[in-house]
Design an enzyme around this catalytic site. Structure first.
Site, PDB file in Angstrom:
ATOM      1  N   LYS A   6       0.321   7.900   2.916  1.00 52.25           N
ATOM      2  CA  LYS A   6      -0.773   7.813   3.889  1.00 52.25           C
ATOM      3  C   LYS A   6      -0.546   8.819   5.022  1.00 52.25           C
ATOM      4  CE  LYS A   6      -2.881   4.695   7.193  1.00 52.25           C
ATOM      5  NZ  LYS A   6      -2.958   3.360   7.768  1.00 52.25           N
ATOM      6  N   GLU A  21      11.332  10.189   2.599  1.00 52.51           N
ATOM      7  CA  GLU A  21      11.700   9.998   1.195  1.00 52.51           C
ATOM      8  C   GLU A  21      10.680  10.683   0.280  1.00 52.51           C
ATOM      9  OE1 GLU A  21      11.481   7.685   3.513  1.00 52.51           O
ATOM     10  OE2 GLU A  21      12.984   6.110   3.298  1.00 52.51           O
ATOM     11  N   GLY A  31      -0.850   0.583   4.678  1.00 51.78           N
ATOM     12  CA  GLY A  31      -0.130   0.973   3.456  1.00 51.78           C
ATOM     13  C   GLY A  31      -0.031  -0.173   2.459  1.00 51.78           C
ATOM     14  N   ARG A  32       0.368  -1.349   2.936  1.00 53.29           N
ATOM     15  CA  ARG A  32       0.585  -2.473   2.022  1.00 53.29           C
ATOM     16  C   ARG A  32      -0.722  -3.099   1.544  1.00 53.29           C
ATOM     17  NH1 ARG A  32       2.521  -3.107   7.057  1.00 53.29           N
ATOM     18  NH2 ARG A  32       1.676  -4.731   8.404  1.00 53.29           N
ATOM     19  N   GLU A  38       6.336  -7.542   6.056  1.00 48.56           N
ATOM     20  CA  GLU A  38       5.976  -6.462   6.984  1.00 48.56           C
ATOM     21  C   GLU A  38       4.824  -6.920   7.881  1.00 48.56           C
ATOM     22  OE1 GLU A  38       4.835  -2.369   5.651  1.00 48.56           O
ATOM     23  OE2 GLU A  38       6.914  -1.857   6.003  1.00 48.56           O
ATOM     24  N   HIS A  66      17.665 -20.465 -13.908  1.00 49.51           N
ATOM     25  CA  HIS A  66      19.081 -20.388 -14.273  1.00 49.51           C
ATOM     26  C   HIS A  66      19.891 -19.626 -13.237  1.00 49.51           C
ATOM     27  CE1 HIS A  66      18.319 -22.236 -18.168  1.00 49.51           C
ATOM     28  NE2 HIS A  66      17.155 -21.612 -18.082  1.00 49.51           N
ATOM     29  N   LYS A 111      14.145   4.604  11.333  1.00 49.58           N
ATOM     30  CA  LYS A 111      13.752   5.927  10.811  1.00 49.58           C
ATOM     31  C   LYS A 111      14.167   7.017  11.795  1.00 49.58           C
ATOM     32  CE  LYS A 111       9.471   4.476   8.476  1.00 49.58           C
ATOM     33  NZ  LYS A 111       8.029   4.594   8.495  1.00 49.58           N
TER      34      LYS A 111
HETATM   35  O1  F6P Z   1       8.210   1.530   5.847  1.00 44.38           O
HETATM   36  C1  F6P Z   1       7.073   1.565   6.603  1.00 44.38           C
HETATM   37  C2  F6P Z   1       5.884   2.183   5.946  1.00 44.38           C
HETATM   38  O2  F6P Z   1       5.141   2.727   6.975  1.00 44.38           O
HETATM   39  C3  F6P Z   1       5.054   1.226   5.111  1.00 44.38           C
HETATM   40  O3  F6P Z   1       4.271   0.403   5.865  1.00 44.38           O
HETATM   41  C4  F6P Z   1       4.309   2.192   4.264  1.00 44.38           C
HETATM   42  O4  F6P Z   1       3.696   1.557   3.192  1.00 44.38           O
HETATM   43  C5  F6P Z   1       5.420   3.130   3.857  1.00 44.38           C
HETATM   44  O5  F6P Z   1       6.204   3.240   5.043  1.00 44.38           O
HETATM   45  C6  F6P Z   1       5.004   4.481   3.356  1.00 44.38           C
HETATM   46  O6  F6P Z   1       4.268   5.203   4.295  1.00 44.38           O
HETATM   47  P1  F6P Z   1       3.410   6.459   3.879  1.00 44.38           P
HETATM   48  O7  F6P Z   1       2.334   6.009   2.941  1.00 44.38           O
HETATM   49  O8  F6P Z   1       2.862   7.004   5.149  1.00 44.38           O
HETATM   50  O9  F6P Z   1       4.316   7.446   3.196  1.00 44.38           O
END
Ligand code: F6P
Length: 531
Positions: A207, A213, A266-267, A352, A383, A497
């Site tokens: 987003k 990452e 995002g979620r 979150e 189990h 972060k």
């Molecule tokens: O870890 C926090 C977060 O902002 C999430 O809420 C989000 O889904 C994820 O990082 C990835 O963010 P982006 O879509 O901006 O890469």
């Protein structure tokens, strides 16, 4: 004005009632009222949510409904659907429900018809998905694309991975999907070992288009492809983001850039263009069925009376168990291997969204809010950690989830699965009065009264999955609305972060450890010695 729950008379009444009466035995509640199952379960067609095994009676539920009224739940729901600013700390609406509205709906946000924008993106997605599935998108040596590598993390990855597993039987177009999220490179290497660079499409889903990452993995993938082809291959990259310029700067060609909006968290973004990799493998028709299932639940949530409203009942129950009865966890236990990633998906959504200790108006909350959320395939969990659920000292909400359709079970094991689901529900809720022989053996006592919810549906198909996802989204919203917290921001993840960013030069030996906290400095010395 204070947003504390303690301000509400309904809240104080619920507390006094609990103090006065304690917790009734679920077995007594059933003995007194054999109609509990009917009265405390809600349904949306074949989807049943049974809350009868929680130790609440009519008066408790009426108290919770009064609480919902005093917290203006209906108004908050309308504000959500209408595009009001419900995410106060970021000053924006949260319009995931608009992502699954039919094309003829209209919803104006700041003078713009967002339904039209949503359907324009869906149509663009549809074109790419159809072309991919027809073998009409080609890699650098002219062969059709066979593999998609989706690079993203958190909300930009969890939904796609979860739904790809859940809907595996619908993935019949011949395209293979690989997801990469971790930044250590192992997932990327594993994906590379399974794909041919000439026939792979990389989808960079972020987003913000700034997530470390995702961008690190995407850059490595770009270089890998460039090396294989002998030149840059921008056409084999698709981007999904709010930020057109960031996608352009990365090198993604205009026709391969897909958009989400600031008002999609995002979620909550699976039904947006973030779902593109999923749509590519299950087909656009199935993806639209998933959206339809979400829309079914949206409509139900917006219109059903409280006592019949699945997310409202679940949300109120969450507040009751966590804030009034001391539950510190919620275990989601699906009895279907396709739902293996569903607990992790709902975990992000829940934790979150609800992991907050200040209200929307900036005060410390005056009760417990979000609990620890986790889960596992039910049969396996029986189990491993079910012992703790049955006899441990902690209290959690256990949610047992299962399809019921015999036809859908490849081998005739359905009765075994369902007998386990029902047997576990009964053991948790009712326990067992010890026999004379057992009475002396404390370890053989089953107290019962362990909060358990049962969720049954016909079969796991795209529409049902959509309903289950939206059910949890709205359940979370109800809990947040009652607690007065913001379910749409996640400021808590920012500090870690930032600190990580500052430590990169130290770990690369470009700056010293002098300014660091001694524990971090000590760990870095250790890393340098052994790393
Ligand atoms: O870890 C926090 C977060 O902002 C999430 O809420 C989000 O889904 C994820 O990082 C990835 O963010 P982006 O879509 O901006 O890469």
């Amino acid at each position: 004005m204070s947003n504390h729950l303690g301000q509400c008379s309904a809240w104080r009444e619920l507390i006094s009632r609990i103090e006065e009466y304690g917790e009734p035995l679920v077995s007594d509640l059933f003995a007194a009222d054999s109609d509990r199952f009917r009265r405390y379960s809600c349904a949306l067609e074949d989807l049943l949510v049974d809350l009868s095994r929680h130790a609440l009676d009519d008066q408790d539920w009426q108290g919770l409904f009064r609480l919902a009224e005093q917290r203006r739940l209906n108004e908050q729901v309308e504000a959500l659907f209408s595009g009001n600013v419900v995410n106060l700390s970021e000053g924006r609406p949260a319009l995931h429900t608009a992502l699954r509205q039919p094309a003829d709906a209209t919803l104006q946000v700041e003078g713009e018809d967002i339904t039209a924008q949503v359907h324009e993106q869906l149509a663009r997605m549809g074109e790419l998905v159809t072309a991919l599935r027809a073998g009409q998108v080609f890699g650098f040596d002219g062969r059709p694309i066979t593999d998609i590598v989706s690079i993203g993390i958190g909300g930009s990855e969890c939904g796609v991975t979860m739904a790809y597993e859940a809907l595996a039987p619908y993935a019949q177009g011949g395209l293979r999907l690989h997801t990469v999220s971790g930044v250590d490179g192992r997932e990327l290497l594993a994906a590379w070992s399974r794909i041919d660079p000439a026939t792979t499409l990389f989808v960079v889903a972020s987003k913000s288009f700034t997530t470390q990452e995702t961008l690190t993995n995407a850059r490595s993938a770009w270089q890998w492809l460039e090396q294989a082809a002998g030149h840059a291959v921008a056409e084999q990259f698709v981007g999904i983001s709010v930020d057109d310029q960031a996608m352009a700067d990365f090198g993604i060609p205009p026709q391969n850039r897909f958009f989400v909006w600031e008002w999609v968290g995002g979620r909550y973004s699976l039904p947006s263009a973030m779902g593109l990799p999923l749509a590519a493998v299950i087909g656009m028709e199935n993806f639209r069925e998933l959206l339809q299932g979400m829309h079914d639940m949206d409509t139900h949530f917006r219109s059903a009376p409280m006592a019949e409203n699945i997310p409202v009942m679940l949300g109120l129950l969450g507040v009751w168990q966590i804030s009034l009865r001391g539950a510190s966890g919620h275990a989601l236990l699906p009895y279907h291997p396709g739902l293996r990633r569903f607990p992790a998906y709902v975990q992000q959504l829940d934790m979150e969204s609800l992991g907050k200790s200040v209200t929307q108006t900036g005060e410390q909350v005056d009760c417990s809010t979000g609990a620890i959320f986790w889960g596992e395939i039910g049969s396996n969990a029986q189990h491993s950690f079910f012992q703790w659920l049955h006899q441990g000292t902690g209290r959690v909400i256990t949610e047992l989830v299962s399809p019921v359709d015999e036809q859908d079970c490849p081998i005739d094991h359905q009765a075994l699965i369902l007998s386990n689901v029902l047997g576990q529900a009964e053991a948790l809720a009712l326990g067992r009065t010890p026999s004379a022989a057992e009475a002396a053996a404390e370890h053989r006592h089953y107290s019962g009264n362990r909060p358990v919810t049962l969720v049954l549906f016909k079969r796991l198909d795209p529409r049902t999955l959509g309903r289950l996802v939206a059910m949890h989204e709205h359940r979370v919203f109800v809990q947040a609305a009652i607690w007065g917290i913001n379910p749409f921001d996640q400021w808590g993840v920012e500090l870690g972060k930032q600190l990580a960013k500052q430590l990169v030069p130290v770990l690369r030996g470009e700056s010293g450890v002098d300014q660091l906290n001694p524990a971090t400095a000590g760990a870095i010395d250790w890393i340098k010695r052994w790393g």
